[in-house]
Structure formats: C-alpha cells, structure tokens
Design a protein around this motif. Structure first.
Motif, short mmCIF file in Angstrom:
data_model
loop_
_atom_site.label_atom_id
_atom_site.label_comp_id
_atom_site.label_asym_id
_atom_site.label_seq_id
_atom_site.Cartn_x
_atom_site.Cartn_y
_atom_site.Cartn_z
N MET A 1 0.85 -1.21 0.00
CA MET A 1 0.00 0.00 0.00
C MET A 1 0.88 1.26 0.00
N PHE A 2 0.50 2.25 -0.78
CA PHE A 2 1.23 3.52 -0.79
C PHE A 2 0.22 4.61 -0.35
N THR A 3 0.49 5.21 0.80
CA THR A 3 -0.49 6.12 1.41
C THR A 3 0.02 7.55 1.45
N LEU A 4 -0.85 8.46 1.10
CA LEU A 4 -0.55 9.89 1.28
C LEU A 4 -1.16 10.32 2.62
N ILE A 81 -2.40 13.14 -5.98
CA ILE A 81 -2.69 11.70 -6.14
C ILE A 81 -2.29 11.26 -7.56
N ASP A 82 -2.59 12.11 -8.55
CA ASP A 82 -2.22 11.75 -9.93
C ASP A 82 -0.70 11.71 -10.09
N GLU A 83 -0.01 12.65 -9.43
CA GLU A 83 1.45 12.68 -9.55
C GLU A 83 2.10 11.48 -8.86
N LEU A 84 1.57 11.17 -7.66
CA LEU A 84 2.23 10.15 -6.83
C LEU A 84 1.73 8.73 -7.10
N LYS A 85 0.51 8.64 -7.59
CA LYS A 85 -0.17 7.34 -7.80
C LYS A 85 -0.31 6.57 -6.47
N GLY A 167 7.78 6.79 -0.03
CA GLY A 167 7.30 6.47 -1.38
C GLY A 167 7.82 7.51 -2.35
N GLU A 168 7.22 7.59 -3.56
CA GLU A 168 7.62 8.62 -4.51
C GLU A 168 7.39 9.97 -3.88
#
Ligand SMILES: Cc1cc2nc3c(=O)[nH]c(=O)nc-3n(C[C@H](O)[C@H](O)[C@H](O)COP(=O)(O)OP(=O)(O)OC[C@H]3O[C@@H](n4cnc5c(N)ncnc54)[C@H](O)[C@@H]3O)c2cc1C
Length: 473
Positions: A1-4, A81-85, A167-168
């Motif tokens: 999972m990649f969470t902002l 969200i679009d940049e980081l996915k 993450g990214e």
C-alpha cells in the motif's frame, strides 16, 4: 500500500494515528496543503509557519519529504494523487465547519477514483458521539461531562513511527512560499517569548509536570505566578497530542512519586476536558464562533462604540488589570485565562460591544487561537453559550485585580507607567490622591488614561441592556 498522509492541525509525529497506520501498511508520502489566506497573517499563522518548518525537519530525519502545496484543498490533493499514484489517503477528523465540508468533498472525489480514504481521530480524547447522557442526548453542562471523562477509557496514545518507508515524492513549495508571515515584521517580538515545534512542546510539558504543576490548582488563577502549562499554542497547532498529555497525567497520578500532586494533576486534566467540551460544543453548534447558542442574544442592544473598542484593543481602558492583559496579548500572543475572562467580560458588559468583535481580535492576536476554544470562551463570558456564566454576573475589574494580582506584579510587568504606584492604588489609580500619583510619575489623561467607563454605571447599563432581551424572550 502507498499512502498519502495529509497533515492539518496535527503538526507532530507522536500520537499521529494517520501517519502511524500509514507507516505500518507500506510506503508513505506526506503533504500539507495550505489554503490561501483570506486576510493578513495572524499570530497563529506565524506560529504555524514555524511549526511547519519544525515538522519538515523531523520528517527529514525519517527520510520523508513534507510536500507543501497551496490552493484549493480538494484540487491540490487530487493533483498530488495523480502525480504520486497513491492507493490511499489518511487524515485526521476536523471539527471546523468549513474544513468538514472540504474533507467530505475530498472523500467523495477520492472514492470515485478508487482511492481508499481513512479518517482518524487526532485532535480529541474521545469523539463527541461517544459521550451522550442517560437520555442519549449530548451534554450541555460541563461538570457531568467532566465526571464522565474521569471514568472513560481514553484510547492510548501512539508512539512516533520508528521508520517510515518513503514512497515517490513530488515537487514542493517552501514554507516561505505559503505567505504565513506578514511582510511587516511585527512578529519577531512575539516569537521571542516562545519555542515552537514538537520537541519544544514535549519539553514544555516535562518542565510543567516537574515544577509548576505542584501548585496548579491553587495558583492557576494568578497571572503573575506563571503556573499554567502554556501548552495551548502547541495544542492548537497539534505539536502535542491531548491523548499523550492525558496518558502522561494519568500515569503520574498512579505513580507513588507523584501521590502528593494527584489533585493538581487532576485539576490540569479537568482543564484539558474544558478544551474537549469546547470541541464538543462546536460539533453540535457548527456556528459557535458567530451565532449565540441562546437565540435571544441575537436581539441584544449592543452599543458597538468604535473608539472604546480601539482603547480596549490597545490596553488603554484605565483599568490596569484589563490593560495589562491586552498588552500581554499584543506583546506575546497569549493572555492568562483569568485575565481573558475579565477583559472579555469588560468588552461585552461594561462597553456593550458585541462578543464577535472580541472573538475576531483574539483570532488575530492569539498564538493559541482555535475556533472551538475561542468561540466557547467568548460565548461563556457573554452569557449566551453552553453552561455559561450568567449575564448578570458582571466581573468587577477592580475586585478581580485585587483578588488575583494583589501586589500588582502582573500589572507592573505590562504597564511600566504604573510601576511606582503603591499597591493600594495599583488596581484603580483613578482613586489615588493627586499627590500619590504625582510621586509615582502618573498623570491621568497624559501617561495613563482615566477609566473609559465608570464601573458602577457600566454595570447598571449592562443589566438594563440585558433586561431588554429578557423581556423579549
Ligand atoms: C474569551 C476567551 C477566549 C479564549 N480563546 C482561546 C483560544 O482561542 N485558544 C485556546 O486554546 N484557549 C482559549 N481560551 C481558553 C484559555 O484561556 C486558554 O486555553 C488558556 O489560557 C491556555 O493557557 P495554558 O495552556 O497555560 O492553560 P492550562 O491552564 O495549562 O490548561 C491546559 C490546557 O487546557 C485547555 N484549557 C484551559 N482552560 C481552558 C478553557 N477555559 N477553555 C477551553 N480549554 C481550556 C487548553 O488547551 C490549555 O492549553 C479562551 C478563554 C476565554 C475566556
């Protein structure tokens, strides 16, 4: 999972459920989205500037970049969200009307995109829905509310995540770009009174629990004693968590080392529950900052004299305790609670200026400003809030001064022009014989004002005004 993880009014790493659970579940990105300011930066904006710098540093030590953006909250998060996915977004629940609406909009937009949303409690000890009385209604009165908290299980506070997998990342503004500092630098003098950030908040608590707390219950009403925790700006920016304070206070009460201080700690926790009560009131009354809870106060015959308002703001009312408080506020961004009550009461009752104007001035000048505490504080003083002081209880600014600043130490600290006035007259220099004032170097009307309203006449006028709304009920 990649969470902002979205930081808001929770600028810390300890007891940060949104961050903690994101770090447990995989990779993490962190962001702070600033909404463009609608007016000149306030004292709490300046505080936030420094708290953000501090948070950036703490995250950097965990190999995390805090991405800063400014603009429409929902649009900026969607762009990120679009940049980081990312697969998920975490944040803490808000109790402020505008922010609640924005977060709801954001949730809908994210869910439509298939992004998981998780909202955690990060501000309060308990969520308002968890605390209802026997009739399943919400509490209107503080004492039973407080008793309830004493017996409740408060979720334990979480530690800072040991590691956070980065993450990214994405391009970020700098803290300076957010425009939280006024181009006119009035704030360096205010900041000189404070240390800002999570470490400073924790150190402040550790200092307070070792020394000042020992006499908190007796001394907290005496402004010269500096015996309160001074944690309010840290709580407002979220650099320290209420649950962490509660857990620490409770464990002290159970430890033998602190047995003698048990009542004092209990008294401190009670104040923390006043904060909780403010947020609780805000939850059930989203317009707490602007609309009186007791509707009859909408018809109150305010006088709203502009000149008197400016004299109050500047600490030039001729009542030393009030003037000392207003000058402390301007100089430090803080005012002692007892003095807040007396000076707010003076504005609303003696001057008949509507409480919303006082609220706005405090909003501009307090480093600990928050909608819940400020809204409840003003409604309490004005007599139109939940469990408020009755309107007819008009604080006498001279008696309050004699009682809580007997020797005038607080007054002399903030009003150097009264430094040499003897204790007997320090609370009401206008009652001093001419010769005494002359010897003290005070000339009323020249270097210190005559009272802008006579206490007895002001009190009478306030009660007459109150009669108008009593009759309209
Ligand atoms: C007119 C008015 C406006 C106010 N506006 C604010 C505001 O904008 N922000 C703010 O944080 N407080 C506000 N207060 C409440 C109170 O004055 C401050 O919280 C307190 O002075 C902060 O000092 P401290 O941290 O040393 O308090 P302590 O005595 O050490 O108390 C610990 C904590 O308990 C909470 N607390 C204490 N007293 C109160 C109270 N009466 N109501 C709610 N919570 C309380 C605060 O979070 C405080 O940091 C206002 C009070 C009045 C009368």
């Amino acid at each position: 999972m990649f969470t902002l993880v979205l930081f808001q009014q929770d600028l810390r790493l300890h007891d940060h459920p949104a961050l903690f659970h994101a770090a447990e579940n995989g990779r993490v990105a962190t962001a702070y989205i600033a909404q463009p300011l609608k007016s000149r930066p306030t004292a709490s904006d300046v505080w936030r500037h420094h708290a953000l710098l501090n948070l950036q540093q703490s995250l950097k030590k965990k190999n995390q970049t805090l991405i800063l953006r400014q603009g429409d909250f929902v649009d900026e998060v969607l762009k990120l969200i679009d940049e980081l996915k990312c697969d998920a977004v975490h944040w803490h629940r808000s109790y402020e009307k505008e922010r609640i609406e924005v977060l709801q909009k954001l949730r809908q937009a994210l869910e439509q995109k298939g992004v998981h949303v998780h909202e955690f409690e990060g501000t309060l000890l308990l969520q308002p829905e968890e605390i209802v009385n026997g009739k399943k209604e919400h509490y209107q009165v503080f004492t039973p509310f407080w008793k309830r908290y004493r017996g409740e299980h408060i979720p334990s506070s979480l530690p800072e995540p040991e590691t956070i997998e980065q993450g990214e990342s994405a391009p970020s503004l700098s803290v300076d770009d957010l425009g939280l500092l006024d181009p006119v630098n009035w704030y360096d003098d205010v900041l000189a009174h404070w240390k800002i950030g999570e470490r400073a908040a924790i150190d402040q608590w550790l200092h307070f629990r070792e020394e000042p707390i020992a006499n908190y219950a007796e001394d907290r009403d005496f402004p010269a004693k500096m015996s309160t925790s001074l944690l309010s700006p840290h709580l407002a920016s979220g650099s320290i968590s209420a649950r962490a304070l509660w857990a620490s206070g409770r464990s002290m009460m159970q430890s033998e080392q602190y047995t003698a201080k048990s009542d004092e700690i209990d008294s401190f926790l009670r104040q923390l529950v006043w904060r909780e009560f403010s947020y609780y009131q805000l939850h059930y009354n989203p317009d707490l900052d602007a609309v009186p809870l007791r509707k009859e106060f909408e018809a109150f015959p305010w006088l709203n004299n502009d000149q008197a308002f400016v004299e109050w703001q500047k600490g030039q009312t001729g009542y030393p305790l009030i003037d000392a408080g207003m000058r402390e506020l301007y100089a430090t961004g803080f005012m002692h609670n007892r003095v807040r009550m007396v000076s707010a009461s003076f504005l609303v009752k003696h001057l008949l200026i509507e409480w919303q104007k006082g609220y706005e001035w405090f909003k501009e000048t307090l480093v600990d400003f928050n909608i819940a505490n400020n809204g409840m504080g003003w409604q309490w003083v004005a007599g139109c809030g939940a469990d408020a002081a009755p309107y007819f209880r008009v604080f006498n600014p001279i008696l309050q001064s004699e009682k809580f600043d007997g020797k005038g130490d607080y007054i002399r600290k903030w009003l150097p022009e009264l430094e040499n006035v003897p204790d007997k007259y320090i609370h009401a220099p206008f009652e001093a014989p001419e010769r005494v004032l002359e010897e003290a170097g005070v000339e009323l009307g020249r270097n210190y004002p005559f009272p802008i309203v006579d206490h007895k006449a002001g009190r009478k006028r306030a009660l007459e005004a109150y009669d108008v709304i009593k009759k309209s009920k």
